[in-house]
Structures are given as C-alpha cells and as structure tokens.
Scaffold this active site. Structure first.
Site, PDB file in Angstrom:
ATOM      1  N   GLU A  32       0.886  -1.177   0.000  1.00 17.08           N
ATOM      2  CA  GLU A  32       0.000   0.000   0.000  1.00 17.08           C
ATOM      3  C   GLU A  32       0.914   1.215   0.000  1.00 17.08           C
ATOM      4  OE1 GLU A  32      -2.704   0.232   3.427  1.00 17.08           O
ATOM      5  OE2 GLU A  32      -2.505   2.416   3.328  1.00 17.08           O
ATOM      6  N   ARG A  36       1.465  10.193   1.012  1.00 16.16           N
ATOM      7  CA  ARG A  36       1.975  11.124   2.022  1.00 16.16           C
ATOM      8  C   ARG A  36       3.199  11.824   1.495  1.00 16.16           C
ATOM      9  NH1 ARG A  36       1.744   7.187   7.283  1.00 16.16           N
ATOM     10  NH2 ARG A  36      -0.258   6.324   6.686  1.00 16.16           N
ATOM     11  N   THR A  60      -3.573   6.271   2.196  1.00 12.27           N
ATOM     12  CA  THR A  60      -3.692   7.672   2.599  1.00 12.27           C
ATOM     13  C   THR A  60      -4.318   8.523   1.481  1.00 12.27           C
ATOM     14  OG1 THR A  60      -1.572   7.256   3.742  1.00 12.27           O
ATOM     15  CG2 THR A  60      -2.534   9.412   4.036  1.00 12.27           C
ATOM     16  N   LYS A 120     -10.855  -0.485   6.901  1.00 12.47           N
ATOM     17  CA  LYS A 120      -9.597  -0.393   7.653  1.00 12.47           C
ATOM     18  C   LYS A 120      -9.954   0.006   9.086  1.00 12.47           C
ATOM     19  CE  LYS A 120      -5.322   2.352   7.671  1.00 12.47           C
ATOM     20  NZ  LYS A 120      -4.293   2.966   6.830  1.00 12.47           N
TER      21      LYS A 120
END
Ligand code: 3PG
Length: 183
Positions: A32, A36, A60, A120
């Site tokens: 993943e 960021r 993210t 998640k």
C-alpha cells in the site's frame, strides 16, 4: 486479498525498487503505497511496471483528486485513513476495491450503505486493539476489518487469528523487510 499489507512511505522515488525487492524477498506480495509523499503516484506506476505480479494499491488517499491519480498510476486498491464518500464514488465507478478507515458503528453503517464490507480499522492500537475490533465486529458480522496502526511482530498473529480480520496492515512489514534484505 493478501493477508499482509505493508504500509509503504516512499520519500525518494529511487527507494522504490529497494523496498519492493525487500518485501518480495520477505514473501510479501502486496504494498500500500501512501499518498503522504509527492512521488506516491510515480512510485505506484514504477512498482506496477517492475513487479507486475504484486498487488500494488494506494494508501492515505483522502480526496477525489488523489484517487484519480492513484488509479491512473495503476493502483489495484485504494485505502483511506477515514471514510470519504467522494473517494468511494470514484472507486465504485472504476470498479476498484476501496477500504476506508472506520472506527465507529456510524462509520461502518455509512460504509455498508455505500456497498463496502471491508474496512480499515485505524489506528487499531488507539481504538481498543483486538478487543475494540471484536466489540465493533459483534453487531456487524458481515464486515471484515483490516487493523492497522500499532501492528507489530508481537501482536500480528492474534489479529490474523480473528475471523473478522481480512488482512493486517502496517509500516513494520517494510522496516522488517528492509532490515533483513536491503543491501
Ligand atoms: C497507516 O497509515 O496505516 C499507519 O501509519 C500505519 O501505522 P503503523 O506505522 O503503526 O504501522
């Protein structure tokens, strides 16, 4: 879905191969890559091209614009720290699995209303760990969780042993793989 999801932060695009190779050598076939850092989309594209047998997704992802960029780069799945209806809509339209962060019954109910049944659970260590996950899972037997945040070698197995857990995510997979395999 892979059971182990390394949360990858790539600061320098030149680190992509080193990280992916270390994960592969550790027997991990998934990554993943998080939005960021500015090179996230480029890293996804590179990882997809050079490791076509690996399941490469984006993490993210917090808005529609990032979601489009992630999918265009080749992301096979999208993860968010929370639930974004706009990201969910893009993923549904493009037929890409979306795993939003959900830690309350209301968030889970919103996910279900969007047709999402795997979420998640983040940050897992702050929202009660395995105990919190099980309490949340009780009224939602149709939901599978991906606990992430504070997962480490010591608690990994107990999360994986839980029937409500689809997979486990964390940055520690990357740290461990690099410390073992990076030259
Ligand atoms: C994430 O975004 O999923 C987290 O930063 C992962 O948390 P960890 O670093 O505790 O694994």
């Amino acid at each position: 879905m892979d059971k182990l999801i390394p949360v990858v932060v790539i600061k320098d695009i030149n680190d992509t191969r080193k990280i992916m190779q270390a994960l592969k050598k550790s027997g991990i076939n998934c990554a993943e890559i998080t939005f960021r850092t500015p090179c996230a989309a480029e890293a996804i594209c590179l990882a997809k091209t050079e490791y076509p047998d690996m399941d490469i997704g984006a993490g993210t992802v917090i808005n529609e614009e990032q979601c489009f960029r992630a999918i265009d780069a080749g992301a096979a799945f999208i993860v968010s720290p929370g639930l974004s209806k706009e990201v969910a809509a893009v993923c549904a339209a493009r037929n890409i699995p979306y795993y939003p962060g959900c830690v309350t019954p209301t968030e889970i109910m919103t996910a279900l209303s969007l047709g999402i049944t795997t979420v998640k659970f983040f940050p897992a260590n702050i929202y009660g760990g395995l105990k919190g996950l099980k309490a949340l899972a009780a009224p939602f037997p149709q939901v599978k969780f991906i606990p992430t945040g504070g997962i480490n070698r010591d608690n990994l197995e107990e999360f994986l042993a839980c029937d409500n857990v689809a997979a486990v995510g964390g940055t520690f997979f990357v740290e461990e793989a690099l410390s073992k395999w990076a030259e």
